[in-house]
Design an enzyme around this catalytic site. Structure first.
Site, PDB file in Angstrom:
ATOM      1  N   HIS A 122      54.791  70.107 113.883  1.00  0.00           N
ATOM      2  CA  HIS A 122      54.751  71.193 114.880  1.00  0.00           C
ATOM      3  C   HIS A 122      54.546  70.611 116.285  1.00  0.00           C
ATOM      4  CE1 HIS A 122      54.619  74.590 112.176  1.00  0.00           C
ATOM      5  NE2 HIS A 122      53.464  74.265 111.631  1.00  0.00           N
ATOM      6  N   HIS A 134      52.168  67.835 108.466  1.00  0.00           N
ATOM      7  CA  HIS A 134      52.694  69.177 108.740  1.00  0.00           C
ATOM      8  C   HIS A 134      52.381  69.574 110.187  1.00  0.00           C
ATOM      9  CE1 HIS A 134      53.064  73.624 107.516  1.00  0.00           C
ATOM     10  NE2 HIS A 134      52.479  73.679 108.694  1.00  0.00           N
ATOM     11  N   GLU A 135      51.116  69.397 110.597  1.00  0.00           N
ATOM     12  CA  GLU A 135      50.715  69.775 111.955  1.00  0.00           C
ATOM     13  C   GLU A 135      51.357  68.865 113.002  1.00  0.00           C
ATOM     14  OE1 GLU A 135      49.311  72.489 112.875  1.00  0.00           O
ATOM     15  OE2 GLU A 135      49.080  73.081 110.784  1.00  0.00           O
TER      16      GLU A 135
HETATM   17 ZN   LIG Z   1      52.308  75.144 110.100  1.00  0.00          ZN
END
Ligand SMILES: [Zn+2]
Length: 387
Positions: free
Chosen positions: A71, A67-68
């Site tokens: 980003h 998830h990170e």
């Molecule tokens: Zn996030």
């Protein structure tokens, strides 16, 4: 972040783990091994419960990391430098060094994280479908990852700072109004409203008898509230300082003193008569350091007659030098990070001024009391970015 250590590097981005994550990993493994898995999948051996619980916890950690990474990789592709990712108690933070320059980029950067979680969740859900009812450990792991990743995606889409959904909301309001500060206000207020909802719900559930669930919800609400407030202050400050350069707030005629005089001479001839708190130290025509009141105080008074300024000052090698063109939004973190109050301003190797924390605060106060809005500089920034 304090209490973090590095576990490696992915695509040039440092991956750090905060110690709080280790604690969560242990707690999660225990609760999965003794609660979740035995309830849903009876009949496994004790060793299997613990192994599968541990594996599931580690894979959840990998999901948060993905998830990170999503980003960070989108940020980097859009030209924003990414230093590191830190995984901690509530998930992760990507340490992206600059604010997104346009609403479009902010939207992409924010939305890709929850999307990644939702995609992982849906894939795990589909993979466990054929195994349904087999009571196998593989089914258990896949189902657990499906539930947690979908929850992670949905939770992060809640539209309030500091969650990803808050960033999404911020970018949409920014695009619609063209005013970043107004967008910040909206995303921050929504974030605080949602935080209060969590706290109220927590209190409700607490008194309805589910003490632990209530406390947990209240704790999440409190965390969201403080994060929404500090995100608001941070973004406000950045947006106010963004359009202002060092050259606009620096003192272009700072007091300079020779390096070879004694501290006693410095105090008598410069600091006392001028009411100075700091001065730049020069040797011939060159800047060699900075001396402040506290540097003088560190030397015992009876030695002031013998110690030259050059021995008490902060030498140039330990000072950070800035240029008149640099933005205050880049310079203020430098001051905070190094715990200094003044930075010399240098252009083409020549000293042209000094910028102090006092001057920046003074500038902000004048600007506030005149009611000068930042929408103009926001608009200017957008023009720069469009160009
Ligand atoms: Zn996030």
């Amino acid at each position: 972040m304090p209490g973090s250590f590095r576990i490696g590097k992915i695509a040039g981005i440092d991956i750090d783990i905060n110690v709080s994550w280790i604690i969560i990993l242990v707690l999660l493994t225990v609760s999965l091994a003794t609660g979740w898995f035995p309830q849903l999948y009876p009949g496994w051996s004790t060793a299997t419960y613990w192994l599968i619980a541990f594996l599931s916890s580690v894979l959840l950690f990998v999901s948060v990391l993905l998830h990170e990474l999503a980003h960070s990789l989108v940020a980097r592709r859009r030209g924003l430098p990414v230093k590191s990712i830190t995984l901690f108690i509530f998930g992760g933070v990507s340490n992206i060094e600059r604010e997104p320059p346009s609403p479009g980029i902010e939207f992409q950067m924010a939305v890709v994280g929850p999307l990644t979680s939702l995609v992982i969740g849906v894939i795990c859900f589909l993979l466990q479908l054929p195994l349904r009812g087999s009571n196998s450990p593989l089914e258990g792991i896949l189902y657990y990852l499906a539930v947690t990743n979908i929850l992670l995606g949905v939770f992060n889409l809640i539209p309030g700072f500091p969650l990803d959904g808050g960033r999404v909301l911020h970018s949409i309001v920014w695009r619609l109004t063209g005013n970043m500060r107004q967008a910040t206000r909206v995303a921050s207020l929504t974030g605080q409203f949602i935080a209060y909802l969590f706290i109220l719900l927590g209190i409700w559930i607490f008194f309805a008898g589910s003490i632990l669930d209530g406390l947990w919800l209240g704790f999440i609400g409190w965390f969201l509230l403080s994060a929404a407030q500090s995100a608001n202050a941070q973004v406000m400050l950045t947006s106010v300082l963004r359009g202002v350069t060092v050259g606009e707030v620096m003192n272009p005629k700072p007091t300079t003193v020779p390096a070879n005089i004694s501290l006693q001479q410095l105090v008598d001839a410069y600091f006392l008569p001028g009411g100075l708190r700091y001065a730049l130290v020069m040797q011939a025509d060159h800047l060699v350091g900075l001396i402040t009141l506290s540097d003088i105080r560190h030397i015992p008074r009876e030695q002031w007659g013998q110690v030259p300024v050059s021995n008490a000052m902060i030498p140039l090698s330990r000072l950070h030098v800035v240029t008149p063109q640099q933005s205050l939004s880049d310079v203020l973190p430098l001051m905070a990070g190094r715990d200094v109050n003044q930075l010399p301003v240098v252009q083409n190797d020549a000293l042209v001024g000094i910028v102090s924390r006092d001057a920046i605060v003074h500038y902000l106060e004048v600007r506030r009391s005149l009611g000068v809005d930042t929408s103009k500089s926001d608009a200017q920034n957008q023009l720069h970015n469009a160009a």
